[in-house]
Design an enzyme around this catalytic site. Sequence first.
Site, short mmCIF file in Angstrom:
data_model
loop_
_atom_site.label_atom_id
_atom_site.label_comp_id
_atom_site.label_asym_id
_atom_site.label_seq_id
_atom_site.Cartn_x
_atom_site.Cartn_y
_atom_site.Cartn_z
CG ASN A 122 12.02 11.90 94.83
OD1 ASN A 122 11.37 12.64 95.55
ND2 ASN A 122 12.65 10.83 95.29
CB VAL A 158 16.56 5.72 88.76
CG1 VAL A 158 16.42 4.78 87.57
CG2 VAL A 158 17.43 5.09 89.84
CG HIS A 179 11.23 5.93 90.22
ND1 HIS A 179 12.08 6.53 89.32
CD2 HIS A 179 11.65 6.31 91.44
CE1 HIS A 179 12.98 7.23 89.97
NE2 HIS A 179 12.74 7.12 91.27
CG HIS A 215 9.95 6.42 95.98
ND1 HIS A 215 11.11 5.78 96.33
CD2 HIS A 215 10.29 7.33 95.03
CE1 HIS A 215 12.13 6.30 95.63
NE2 HIS A 215 11.65 7.25 94.84
CB ILE A 240 17.99 -2.03 95.97
CG1 ILE A 240 19.00 -3.16 96.16
CG2 ILE A 240 18.68 -0.69 95.82
CD1 ILE A 240 19.87 -3.41 94.93
P1 5GP Z 1 14.79 8.31 93.20
O1 5GP Z 1 15.84 8.85 94.13
O2 5GP Z 1 15.26 8.36 91.74
O3 5GP Z 1 13.44 8.89 93.38
O4 5GP Z 1 14.62 6.79 93.58
C1 5GP Z 1 15.37 5.75 93.02
C2 5GP Z 1 15.24 4.57 93.94
O5 5GP Z 1 15.68 3.42 93.22
C3 5GP Z 1 16.08 4.66 95.20
O6 5GP Z 1 15.23 4.59 96.33
C4 5GP Z 1 17.02 3.46 95.11
O7 5GP Z 1 17.24 2.85 96.33
C5 5GP Z 1 16.31 2.55 94.13
N1 5GP Z 1 17.16 1.69 93.34
C6 5GP Z 1 18.29 2.05 92.67
N2 5GP Z 1 18.82 1.00 92.02
C7 5GP Z 1 18.00 -0.06 92.28
C8 5GP Z 1 18.02 -1.43 91.87
O8 5GP Z 1 18.89 -1.90 91.15
N3 5GP Z 1 17.01 -2.23 92.31
C9 5GP Z 1 16.01 -1.74 93.12
N4 5GP Z 1 15.06 -2.59 93.49
N5 5GP Z 1 15.96 -0.45 93.52
C10 5GP Z 1 16.95 0.38 93.10
#
Ligand code: 5GP
Length: 114
Positions: A87, A96, A100, A102, A32
Amino acid sequence: MLTDNVFKKIVDGQIPTTLLHDDDLVLAFKDIHPQAKIHILIIPKKEIRTHADLTAEDLPIIARMHQVAQKLANDFGLKPGYRLVINCDRGGGQTVPHLHMHLLGGRSFGWPPG
Ligand code: 5GP
């Protein structure tokens, strides 16, 4: 249930999301807040909080995540190269609490990462 987080809701269909990939083990969709021209998230359907929680029984999931990343990189024309990032936990920048990967592409990337 481990946590009530946004990716769990996407897996459960509670948040409508355009899926780029959907199979028995993983989903993929656009981030997003993209950090590159192409920024895709690949997540397991199984609730796994973080990379450190993976066990040997999850190896098929990890293998599939990599297969899907490679396929999407090809589909999106990331011929010059791409970056895969997982991460892990707060110290690794995870926001989150659902594992996941990226997939980032469409620009060049520096090293070391920030
Ligand atoms: P992290 O920082 O946990 O490695 O990455 C989490 C990612 O999830 C972030 O890049 C953030 O932009 C993305 N993200 C958070 N909420 C949502 C959402 O509701 N929908 C989508 N598509 N991405 C999200």
